[in-house]
Scaffold this motif. Structure first.
Motif, PDB file in Angstrom:
ATOM      1  N   ILE A 171      12.273   4.090   6.339  1.00  0.00           N
ATOM      2  CA  ILE A 171      11.689   4.758   7.350  1.00  0.00           C
ATOM      3  C   ILE A 171      10.618   5.806   6.873  1.00  0.00           C
ATOM      4  O   ILE A 171      10.939   6.519   6.075  1.00  0.00           O
ATOM      5  N   ASN A 172       9.461   5.283   7.433  1.00  0.00           N
ATOM      6  CA  ASN A 172       8.332   5.872   6.732  1.00  0.00           C
ATOM      7  C   ASN A 172       8.275   7.250   7.200  1.00  0.00           C
ATOM      8  O   ASN A 172       8.892   7.834   8.255  1.00  0.00           O
ATOM      9  N   GLU A 281       2.275   8.289  -5.735  1.00  0.00           N
ATOM     10  CA  GLU A 281       2.784   8.862  -4.348  1.00  0.00           C
ATOM     11  C   GLU A 281       3.804   7.630  -3.870  1.00  0.00           C
ATOM     12  O   GLU A 281       3.172   6.597  -3.532  1.00  0.00           O
ATOM     13  N   SER A 282       4.775   8.249  -3.366  1.00  0.00           N
ATOM     14  CA  SER A 282       5.651   7.248  -2.967  1.00  0.00           C
ATOM     15  C   SER A 282       5.430   6.722  -1.606  1.00  0.00           C
ATOM     16  O   SER A 282       5.818   5.836  -0.707  1.00  0.00           O
ATOM     17  N   ASP A 301      -4.625   3.817  -5.648  1.00  0.00           N
ATOM     18  CA  ASP A 301      -3.868   2.706  -5.353  1.00  0.00           C
ATOM     19  C   ASP A 301      -2.517   2.637  -5.928  1.00  0.00           C
ATOM     20  O   ASP A 301      -2.195   1.756  -6.881  1.00  0.00           O
ATOM     21  N   VAL A 302      -1.586   3.611  -5.549  1.00  0.00           N
ATOM     22  CA  VAL A 302      -0.339   3.821  -6.281  1.00  0.00           C
ATOM     23  C   VAL A 302       0.849   3.693  -5.288  1.00  0.00           C
ATOM     24  O   VAL A 302       0.449   4.285  -4.197  1.00  0.00           O
ATOM     25  N   GLY A 303       2.100   3.534  -5.879  1.00  0.00           N
ATOM     26  CA  GLY A 303       3.251   3.486  -4.940  1.00  0.00           C
ATOM     27  C   GLY A 303       3.041   3.021  -3.726  1.00  0.00           C
ATOM     28  O   GLY A 303       2.685   1.697  -3.348  1.00  0.00           O
ATOM     29  N   PRO A 306      -0.790   2.080  -0.362  1.00  0.00           N
ATOM     30  CA  PRO A 306      -1.287   0.841   0.423  1.00  0.00           C
ATOM     31  C   PRO A 306      -0.441   0.575   1.778  1.00  0.00           C
ATOM     32  O   PRO A 306      -1.101  -0.180   2.356  1.00  0.00           O
ATOM     33  N   GLU A 307       0.579   1.051   1.806  1.00  0.00           N
ATOM     34  CA  GLU A 307       1.530   0.878   2.855  1.00  0.00           C
ATOM     35  C   GLU A 307       0.692   1.725   4.050  1.00  0.00           C
ATOM     36  O   GLU A 307       0.937   1.375   5.238  1.00  0.00           O
TER      37      GLU A 307
END
Ligand code: GMT
Length: 380
Positions: A171-172, A281-282, A301-303, A306-307
């Motif tokens: 759940i974002n 960053e999650s 471009d981590v964790g 990119p979502e």
């Protein structure tokens, strides 16, 4: 539903998500009880259907480390009985899920008190992965009646690192797009940029994982090409070093360290671009808040980032530590009004269509319903 929420009430993404979630749930008619050691920063205790229960930790000369975890468990059990809570929802695994587990056990003979754990990032990637907390973090996830993660990346990492088998529902993070919105006039920016020059912003807890010093380096690089000012919002261990670096790079007149701020929704819309140069960053809640305000993020471009950010569409991504690439993207955005306009609209659209409260809060409600109606400790 009657929901007990526990989080870190001071500054930090997980506490902000928990607080905003509680406020949104209350608006939707649920009764929300915050059980924390201080009033969460963005929480107005006068809000209808919101209740706040402080956890007091008494000390004793024997206690080198006062047992907060136990005081929290006792308070959770007490509030659950008095206010007939349907469930507990804890944010950040350590130590909140263990306290919830104890509260559930304490009440076992009298009533069922399921709990949901939301994983936010450093509870898994830094703290939970540390040897001293690994086993208890794994246990707390396995014992939760429901587990959610704020991104697919964090879900996968949790499964890979801890080898847990219970279901973890993604759940974002979410944003209230009525509160976080663009300000085309940017009149309030005049105090930071009297000549109408462009403004960059960074928000974080100034911990090493955030690479706060990179923001100063990026500004110094950007200013070689175009004028700009930088608002640094938040506080933490790297604030002092960042102030020193700003002086060393002779950009200190253009950097405003604003400290911890309660109303970031008033500051972010003043900026043209957000900097989020983190090592990890999650999800990147600050970037989402900026996108809702029409400020495209330049991030790493981590964790789970990119979502959230689609490179070249609603923001830019670069490798952590690549100052030249990040500064170059900032210069592009500050000097090309057409590009900035397109990206700003796309960023706002992403926030509205994929991460608004209307889309995300019902996912938590469904998760609660599943957990409440499950026969007993079972995956959500
Ligand atoms: O970023 C931090 O250090 C704070 C931390 C927290 O738990 O308070 O933030 C994490 O949770 C946020 C809300 O879910 C996420 O948006 C952040 O990406 C995440 N931080 C990291 O993974 C480093």
């Amino acid at each position: 539903m009657r929901v007990g929420i526990t989080c870190y009430p001071t500054y930090g993404g997980s506490g902000i998500v928990a607080t905003e979630l509680g406020l949104e749930l209350a608006q939707r008619g649920h009764e929300v009880h915050f059980i924390t050691y201080a009033n969460p920063i963005r929480l107005d205790p006068g809000t209808p259907r919101i209740h706040y229960h402080e956890v007091e930790v008494s000390t004793y000369p024997l206690f080198q480390y006062p047992p907060y975890c136990l005081a929290l468990a006792s308070r959770m059990a007490e509030v659950a009985v008095t206010h007939k809570l349907d469930l507990l929802h804890v944010h950040y695994a350590i130590p909140h899920s263990i306290s919830a587990l104890l509260a559930r056990q304490m009440l076992l003979a009298r009533r069922r008190l399921p709990f949901v754990t939301t994983l936010h990032g450093t509870d898994i990637t830094l703290v939970g992965a540390d040897r001293s907390y690994f086993a208890i973090t794994k246990f707390s996830i396995e014992q939760s009646d429901g587990v959610t993660s704020i991104s697919e990346n964090l879900r996968k990492q949790t499964v890979d690192v801890f080898g847990v088998e219970n279901e973890i529902r993604v759940i974002n993070n979410f944003v209230n797009c009525d509160l976080y919105k663009p300000d085309e006039e940017k009149a309030g920016a005049a105090q930071y940029s009297p000549d109408g020059e462009k403004v960059l912003i960074h928000l974080s807890n100034f911990r090493p994982v955030k690479r706060v010093l990179d923001c100063i380096r990026i500004l110094a690089e950007v200013r070689k090409h175009t004028p700009a000012h930088l608002l640094m919002v938040g506080d933490g261990p790297d604030r002092g070093p960042a102030e020193t670096l700003a002086r060393e790079l002779s950009v200190d007149r253009h950097v405003y360290f604003l400290g911890k701020q309660n109303h970031v929704e008033r500051l972010i819309p003043l900026a043209h671009v957000l900097l989020m140069p983190s090592d990890m960053e999650s999800f990147g809640l600050a970037a989402l808040e900026a996108m809702a305000c029409g400020a495209p993020p330049i991030a790493t471009d981590v964790g789970g980032v990119p979502e959230l950010i689609t490179h070249g569409v609603d923001g830019f991504l670069a490798a952590p530590g690549d100052i030249a690439a990040q500064a170059g993207r900032v210069v592009d955005l500050l000097t090309d009004n057409g590009l900035h306009r397109r990206m700003s609209l796309a960023a706002r659209a992403t926030a509205e269509t994929r991460f608004s409260t209307d889309r995300i809060i019902p996912q938590y409600e469904r998760c609660y319903e599943r957990v409440i109606s499950a026969p007993r400790h079972a995956p959500s």
